[in-house]
Design a protein around this motif. Structure first.
Motif, PDB file in Angstrom:
ATOM      1  N   LEU A  15     -20.927  71.532  88.286  1.00 52.64           N
ATOM      2  CA  LEU A  15     -21.540  70.485  89.101  1.00 52.64           C
ATOM      3  C   LEU A  15     -21.086  69.089  88.687  1.00 52.64           C
ATOM      4  N   PRO A  16     -21.105  68.723  87.383  1.00 52.72           N
ATOM      5  CA  PRO A  16     -20.585  67.402  87.005  1.00 52.72           C
ATOM      6  C   PRO A  16     -19.106  67.205  87.352  1.00 52.72           C
ATOM      7  N   LEU A  17     -18.306  68.265  87.168  1.00 51.72           N
ATOM      8  CA  LEU A  17     -16.881  68.141  87.498  1.00 51.72           C
ATOM      9  C   LEU A  17     -16.676  67.989  88.997  1.00 51.72           C
ATOM     10  N   ALA A  18     -17.469  68.713  89.778  1.00 52.54           N
ATOM     11  CA  ALA A  18     -17.373  68.560  91.230  1.00 52.54           C
ATOM     12  C   ALA A  18     -17.794  67.163  91.668  1.00 52.54           C
ATOM     13  N   ALA A  19     -18.812  66.609  91.012  1.00 52.63           N
ATOM     14  CA  ALA A  19     -19.235  65.240  91.321  1.00 52.63           C
ATOM     15  C   ALA A  19     -18.135  64.241  90.984  1.00 52.63           C
ATOM     16  N   LEU A  20     -17.402  64.497  89.896  1.00 52.12           N
ATOM     17  CA  LEU A  20     -16.295  63.615  89.524  1.00 52.12           C
ATOM     18  C   LEU A  20     -15.215  63.634  90.600  1.00 52.12           C
ATOM     19  N   VAL A  21     -14.822  64.826  91.037  1.00 54.00           N
ATOM     20  CA  VAL A  21     -13.792  64.928  92.068  1.00 54.00           C
ATOM     21  C   VAL A  21     -14.278  64.326  93.384  1.00 54.00           C
ATOM     22  N   TRP A  22     -15.538  64.557  93.719  1.00 56.47           N
ATOM     23  CA  TRP A  22     -16.084  64.001  94.963  1.00 56.47           C
ATOM     24  C   TRP A  22     -16.099  62.481  94.922  1.00 56.47           C
ATOM     25  N   LYS A  23     -16.436  61.903  93.784  1.00 53.90           N
ATOM     26  CA  LYS A  23     -16.430  60.443  93.669  1.00 53.90           C
ATOM     27  C   LYS A  23     -15.012  59.903  93.769  1.00 53.90           C
ATOM     28  N   ALA A  24     -14.060  60.617  93.196  1.00 53.80           N
ATOM     29  CA  ALA A  24     -12.669  60.171  93.266  1.00 53.80           C
ATOM     30  C   ALA A  24     -12.125  60.250  94.677  1.00 53.80           C
ATOM     31  N   SER A  25     -12.692  61.140  95.498  1.00 53.92           N
ATOM     32  CA  SER A  25     -12.216  61.273  96.877  1.00 53.92           C
ATOM     33  C   SER A  25     -12.567  60.060  97.732  1.00 53.92           C
ATOM     34  N   ALA A  26     -13.386  59.148  97.211  1.00 56.60           N
ATOM     35  CA  ALA A  26     -13.699  57.930  97.956  1.00 56.60           C
ATOM     36  C   ALA A  26     -12.473  57.045  98.110  1.00 56.60           C
ATOM     37  N   LEU A  27     -11.497  57.212  97.225  1.00 51.40           N
ATOM     38  CA  LEU A  27     -10.253  56.449  97.339  1.00 51.40           C
ATOM     39  C   LEU A  27      -9.345  57.109  98.372  1.00 51.40           C
ATOM     40  N   ASP A  28      -8.725  56.295  99.197  1.00 55.06           N
ATOM     41  CA  ASP A  28      -7.755  56.829 100.135  1.00 55.06           C
ATOM     42  C   ASP A  28      -6.408  56.994  99.441  1.00 55.06           C
ATOM     43  N   VAL A  29      -5.419  57.414 100.182  1.00 57.45           N
ATOM     44  CA  VAL A  29      -4.106  57.675  99.596  1.00 57.45           C
ATOM     45  C   VAL A  29      -3.500  56.395  99.027  1.00 57.45           C
ATOM     46  N   ASP A  30      -3.652  55.287  99.757  1.00 61.05           N
ATOM     47  CA  ASP A  30      -3.114  54.017  99.260  1.00 61.05           C
ATOM     48  C   ASP A  30      -3.808  53.594  97.975  1.00 61.05           C
ATOM     49  N   GLY A  31      -5.125  53.829  97.908  1.00 65.12           N
ATOM     50  CA  GLY A  31      -5.850  53.479  96.693  1.00 65.12           C
ATOM     51  C   GLY A  31      -5.387  54.293  95.506  1.00 65.12           C
ATOM     52  N   TRP A  32      -5.140  55.587  95.725  1.00 69.10           N
ATOM     53  CA  TRP A  32      -4.621  56.421  94.648  1.00 69.10           C
ATOM     54  C   TRP A  32      -3.240  55.949  94.201  1.00 69.10           C
ATOM     55  N   LEU A  33      -2.396  55.623  95.160  1.00 73.88           N
ATOM     56  CA  LEU A  33      -1.048  55.182  94.805  1.00 73.88           C
ATOM     57  C   LEU A  33      -1.076  53.859  94.048  1.00 73.88           C
ATOM     58  N   ARG A  34      -1.937  52.937  94.489  1.00 77.20           N
ATOM     59  CA  ARG A  34      -2.034  51.652  93.778  1.00 77.20           C
ATOM     60  C   ARG A  34      -2.553  51.851  92.364  1.00 77.20           C
ATOM     61  N   LEU A  35      -3.534  52.743  92.215  1.00 81.21           N
ATOM     62  CA  LEU A  35      -4.111  52.976  90.887  1.00 81.21           C
ATOM     63  C   LEU A  35      -3.115  53.630  89.942  1.00 81.21           C
TER      64      LEU A  35
END
Length: 277
Positions: A29-49
């Motif tokens: 559950l905590p790991l799924a919450a981590l991935v779900w929170k990270a999904s708030a970033l779009d592709v451009d946000g991931w690339l910039r980060l």
């Protein structure tokens, strides 16, 4: 009718359900919450980060430093384990107990101790600095801290295998004219290689996730001595939860790969031992 066999634990269904529920609540559950929170970033946000120079430098130092530290621990840990198993000398039990010290020592205490030793005015740092060797507040300090926390994993993984290693094979190789180096390379190393790789993977995983002991000695200079876990904490302090979760997801993916590698190495080690038996 035969008497039904009683078991200590309840039936398989109840035990499996409890285990899966506990695993889901505590781990998944905590790991799924981590991935779900990270999904708030779009592709451009991931690339910039992930393409930011500060992020790349932190990931490079965390993963690269952990790799170098694990390689060093693989060699040094094999030597220490060999000495503790094969030789008897005064103080051996004390040295054997000190190997476990990084397990019990709080990471913050370890970081402060390492800084006190390798700082420019520390016990050893004051003599190394005139030679142009700077450990504390530099990438070398990160490497030293990672070596410190990962060292026991290699030693404790190798010791049981060394204790059960059959010396008759070594004596047979020597009786056939093999030198000590040939005996070590062709007889001992193949028998220890699966376990050594397992210890290497454990030390690597421990070094990648280390935080407490590193931040005190690293100096935390951006683009130079800043590790990825510290960058995650800084993003949390800046309320950039999506960015922190994205970096955490990257670290999580690497940790999962390490777990798979460790499982495969352990299986290989078991098969290797069965063939040797």
């Amino acid at each position: 009718m035969g008497r039904q066999r009683r078991r200590v634990l309840p039936g398989f269904g109840i035990s499996l359900g409890y285990a899966l529920t506990y695993l889901g609540l505590i781990v998944l559950l905590p790991l799924a919450a981590l991935v779900w929170k990270a999904s708030a970033l779009d592709v451009d946000g991931w690339l910039r980060l992930l393409s930011a120079p500060r992020t790349l430098a932190a990931l490079k130092l965390s993963f690269g430093g952990a790799l170098v530290a694990a390689l060093f621990n693989a060699v040094a840990g094999l030597l220490v384990a060999w000495v503790l198993v094969r030789y008897r000398f005064p103080g051996r039990r004390l040295i054997d107990a000190l190997v476990d010290l990084p397990f019990a020592l709080p990471t913050a205490v370890a970081g402060i101790a390492l800084t006190a030793i390798y700082a420019p005015n520390g016990w050893l740092g004051q003599y190394l600095l005139p030679l142009g060797i700077k450990i504390a507040y530099a990438p070398a300090g990160v490497l030293v801290a990672m070596i410190f926390v990962g060292f026991p994993y290699v030693v404790r993984t190798l010791q049981p295998v060394l204790e059960t290693l059959d010396r008759d094979v070594e004596e047979a190789a020597e009786s056939l004219g093999a030198t000590r180096l040939q005996t070590f390379v062709r007889v001992i190393v193949p028998a220890l290689l699966p376990t050594l790789l397992t210890g290497f993977a454990l030390a690597l995983a421990r070094a990648v996730g280390e935080y407490g002991s590193v931040i005190f000695i690293a100096g935390n200079i951006p683009l130079r001595s800043e590790i990825a876990p510290l960058l995650i904490v800084q993003k949390l302090e800046q309320f950039d939860y999506a960015g922190a979760a994205a970096l955490g997801t990257v670290m999580l993916g690497f940790s999962l790969l390490l777990l798979v590698a460790i499982a495969l190495l352990q299986r290989w080690s078991g098969r290797w031992a069965e063939r040797g038996a």
